[in-house]
Design a protein around this motif. Structure first.
Motif, PDB file in Angstrom:
ATOM      1  N   THR A 110      57.194  23.917  79.030  1.00 30.51           N
ATOM      2  CA  THR A 110      58.667  23.846  78.968  1.00 30.51           C
ATOM      3  C   THR A 110      59.285  24.257  80.303  1.00 30.51           C
ATOM      4  O   THR A 110      60.183  23.575  80.825  1.00 30.51           O
ATOM      5  N   LEU A 111      58.783  25.345  80.871  1.00 36.86           N
ATOM      6  CA  LEU A 111      59.294  25.809  82.181  1.00 36.86           C
ATOM      7  C   LEU A 111      59.021  24.777  83.270  1.00 36.86           C
ATOM      8  O   LEU A 111      59.884  24.520  84.125  1.00 36.86           O
ATOM      9  N   LEU A 112      57.843  24.179  83.242  1.00 36.59           N
ATOM     10  CA  LEU A 112      57.485  23.175  84.253  1.00 36.59           C
ATOM     11  C   LEU A 112      58.340  21.914  84.124  1.00 36.59           C
ATOM     12  O   LEU A 112      58.783  21.337  85.126  1.00 36.59           O
ATOM     13  N   LEU A 113      58.580  21.476  82.899  1.00 26.76           N
ATOM     14  CA  LEU A 113      59.381  20.267  82.685  1.00 26.76           C
ATOM     15  C   LEU A 113      60.815  20.447  83.174  1.00 26.76           C
ATOM     16  O   LEU A 113      61.416  19.510  83.726  1.00 26.76           O
ATOM     17  N   PHE A 114      61.377  21.638  82.962  1.00 27.06           N
ATOM     18  CA  PHE A 114      62.750  21.892  83.385  1.00 27.06           C
ATOM     19  C   PHE A 114      62.864  22.151  84.889  1.00 27.06           C
ATOM     20  O   PHE A 114      63.975  22.189  85.427  1.00 27.06           O
ATOM     21  N   ASN A 115      61.732  22.334  85.547  1.00 25.60           N
ATOM     22  CA  ASN A 115      61.736  22.563  86.997  1.00 25.60           C
ATOM     23  C   ASN A 115      60.760  21.613  87.691  1.00 25.60           C
ATOM     24  O   ASN A 115      60.108  21.979  88.675  1.00 25.60           O
ATOM     25  N   LEU A 116      60.698  20.389  87.181  1.00 25.23           N
ATOM     26  CA  LEU A 116      59.674  19.434  87.613  1.00 25.23           C
ATOM     27  C   LEU A 116      59.745  19.137  89.106  1.00 25.23           C
ATOM     28  O   LEU A 116      58.723  19.154  89.809  1.00 25.23           O
ATOM     29  N   LYS A 117      60.937  18.891  89.621  1.00 21.78           N
ATOM     30  CA  LYS A 117      61.070  18.522  91.034  1.00 21.78           C
ATOM     31  C   LYS A 117      60.678  19.680  91.943  1.00 21.78           C
ATOM     32  O   LYS A 117      59.933  19.497  92.924  1.00 21.78           O
ATOM     33  N   ASP A 118      61.154  20.866  91.624  1.00 19.87           N
ATOM     34  CA  ASP A 118      60.817  22.041  92.447  1.00 19.87           C
ATOM     35  C   ASP A 118      59.314  22.288  92.441  1.00 19.87           C
ATOM     36  O   ASP A 118      58.715  22.578  93.496  1.00 19.87           O
ATOM     37  N   ILE A 119      58.700  22.184  91.274  1.00 20.21           N
ATOM     38  CA  ILE A 119      57.257  22.406  91.161  1.00 20.21           C
ATOM     39  C   ILE A 119      56.506  21.360  91.984  1.00 20.21           C
ATOM     40  O   ILE A 119      55.541  21.682  92.693  1.00 20.21           O
ATOM     41  N   ALA A 120      56.932  20.108  91.906  1.00 19.28           N
ATOM     42  CA  ALA A 120      56.266  19.024  92.633  1.00 19.28           C
ATOM     43  C   ALA A 120      56.284  19.268  94.139  1.00 19.28           C
ATOM     44  O   ALA A 120      55.276  19.088  94.832  1.00 19.28           O
ATOM     45  N   TYR A 121      57.429  19.718  94.657  1.00 17.05           N
ATOM     46  CA  TYR A 121      57.536  19.965  96.093  1.00 17.05           C
ATOM     47  C   TYR A 121      56.727  21.192  96.504  1.00 17.05           C
ATOM     48  O   TYR A 121      56.170  21.240  97.602  1.00 17.05           O
ATOM     49  N   ILE A 122      56.641  22.197  95.635  1.00 14.67           N
ATOM     50  CA  ILE A 122      55.791  23.359  95.904  1.00 14.67           C
ATOM     51  C   ILE A 122      54.331  22.927  96.012  1.00 14.67           C
ATOM     52  O   ILE A 122      53.571  23.423  96.853  1.00 14.67           O
ATOM     53  N   PHE A 123      53.932  21.956  95.185  1.00 16.91           N
ATOM     54  CA  PHE A 123      52.555  21.469  95.180  1.00 16.91           C
ATOM     55  C   PHE A 123      52.262  20.506  96.329  1.00 16.91           C
ATOM     56  O   PHE A 123      51.133  20.062  96.484  1.00 16.91           O
TER      57      PHE A 123
END
Length: 447
Positions: A110-123
């Protein structure tokens, strides 16, 4: 098919083999699944899409590490309870493990889905790759809970005396993943979304195959209403910690290797290491399979206090690891060029660098299996400090200094020696510990 009751009386070598081959094949297929996605995307969608999928792949590691952490911790306690004859507690531990993992994974997703773009750029996503990361990761996260359930169920089913079904579930997932990838990417043209859907659908069907175990008369996997115990929950996380370290440290080791190779050997060095690491990832899962086969048997015998059989199981595990390690090292030393030729798109210089490097790197497999067996053995008898110490020694405490010092002292090629040096010193320390305490294994079992 092995029943729990037959574990105490069956000859140990055939019993171990009945768990070993399904566990090794199952673990191998899990690693191949990730490679399959990359192969189909690279050929069917393109290199930019492949970069997007690769950026999203660490999510698999995160989900897998959580399911291993809770699954191995809970399953170890589950088998010990069965060995003690306490089936009621075994049912409670299975329910607690399943629902705890579900809670953790659903919250994380749930946390990842709501912050998908930020997580993607971190990765590591960029404006060019993000659309592919988004398409792939969105589907993977929506269905990620099934991936973790499948892995947890396969661990518990193996501990409940049915290793063949645990293997069949993973085989079903792998075969369907290949077929659906081809259908969705090459026939229907769904791109990376099709790749993600193939993974999701094949996982759900594989999980459904595993659920057949609940209809087996001998099954002790049951959900109960009264299951929560704070002490048990703490023990699940404590016992499962070494399994979590194995998976989590892999990502750290890959990053540190990449940075070091880039510093000393440039982009070609990073590419050469990537070729070696593809093979290493597959081989590592095979060695993990030895521990996966050993764990349910050791935990059950520990619970039943069958000490002589426990010692024999440890010897069988060490012998198996040593044979596999020596065989792998010999093959890698004799045929490194042929193994690197599997990666046809690389230049001759990179392939030579990778072949020469792998011949040195592969010496570590002699020690890797032994270290894994001892760590899994101690984890399975609830000696978590010993198991955790072994895992931290080989992956962090010895690995990082070796990676820093070896190339400085001996030159860039010595980077390849980091793995065998860290594994070798870890094995030596285990040997010295046991030699210093001649009755270490029996005293540990009786303490």
């Amino acid at each position: 098919m092995t029943t729990v009751n037959s574990i105490e009386t069956r000859p140990l070598k055939p019993l171990f083999l009945s768990y070993l081959f399904p566990a090794m094949i199952g673990m191998l297929l899990m690693s191949v699944n990730i490679l399959v996605d990359g192969i189909f995307v690279s050929h069917g969608v393109g290199p930019t899409a492949l970069a997007g999928v690769n950026i999203a792949v660490p999510i698999f590691s995160i989900l897998l590490s959580i399911s291993l952490w809770i699954g191995m911790g809970g399953a170890t306690m589950y088998s010990i309870s069965l060995g003690e004859g306490n089936k009621k507690r075994a049912h409670q531990l299975f329910t607690l493990s399943f629902l705890t993992m579900l809670t953790v994974v659903v919250t994380l997703i749930t946390l990842l889905l709501f912050n998908l773009k930020d997580i993607a750029y971190i990765f590591g996503a960029s404006d060019v790759t993000y659309p592919y990361v988004q398409d792939y990761l969105h589907v993977i996260l929506l269905f990620g809970v099934f991936y973790t359930i499948e892995n947890l169920l396969s661990i518990f089913i193996r501990n409940d005396g049915n290793p063949k079904l645990a293997m069949m579930g993973l085989i079903t997932t792998s075969i369907l993943n290949i077929l659906l990838n081809y259908l969705f990417i090459f026939v229907l043209g769904y791109g990376v979304t099709g790749c993600a859907l193939a993974t999701a659908i094949s996982t759900i069907i594989g999980m459904s195959v595993l659920c057949l175990h609940f209809f087996r008369n001998e099954s002790e996997l049951r959900f109960v209403s009264k299951f929560f115990n704070w002490s048990d929950l703490q023990k699940i996380f404590a016992i499962g910690l070494p399994s979590f370290i194995v998976e989590a440290s892999m990502a750290v080791m890959i990053i540190l290797y990449n940075v070091t190779f880039l510093h000393y050997l440039g982009a070609n060095g990073v590419t050469a290491y990537a070729m070696v690491n593809y093979i290493h990832t597959v081989l590592l899962t095979v060695f993990l399979g030895i521990g996966m086969a050993l764990q349910p048997l050791v935990s059950y015998h520990h619970g039943a206090r069958l000490m002589k059989r426990l010692t024999v199981l440890l010897k069988i595990g060490i012998g198996t690891a040593l044979i596999l390690g020596l065989s792998t090292t010999i093959i890698a030393t004799l045929f490194p060029s042929q193994l690197m030729a599997l990666f046809g798109d690389s230049t001759i210089d990179i392939r030579i660098m990778a072949a020469q490097g792998f011949a040195h790197f592969a010496i570590g497999y002699i020690f890797l299996g032994i270290n894994m067996v001892f760590a899994e053995f101690f984890q399975s008898i609830e000696k978590i400090r010993l198991a955790t110490s072994i895992m931290l020694l080989r992956s962090i405490i010895l690995f990082i200094p070796a990676l820093v010092l070896l190339p400085k002292l001996l030159g860039a090629q010595a980077i390849w020696w980091t793995f065998p040096v860290a594994e070798g010193i870890t094995a030596l320390l285990i040997f010295l510990y046991i030699k210093k305490n001649p009755k270490a294994i029996p005293s540990i079992l009786n303490s």
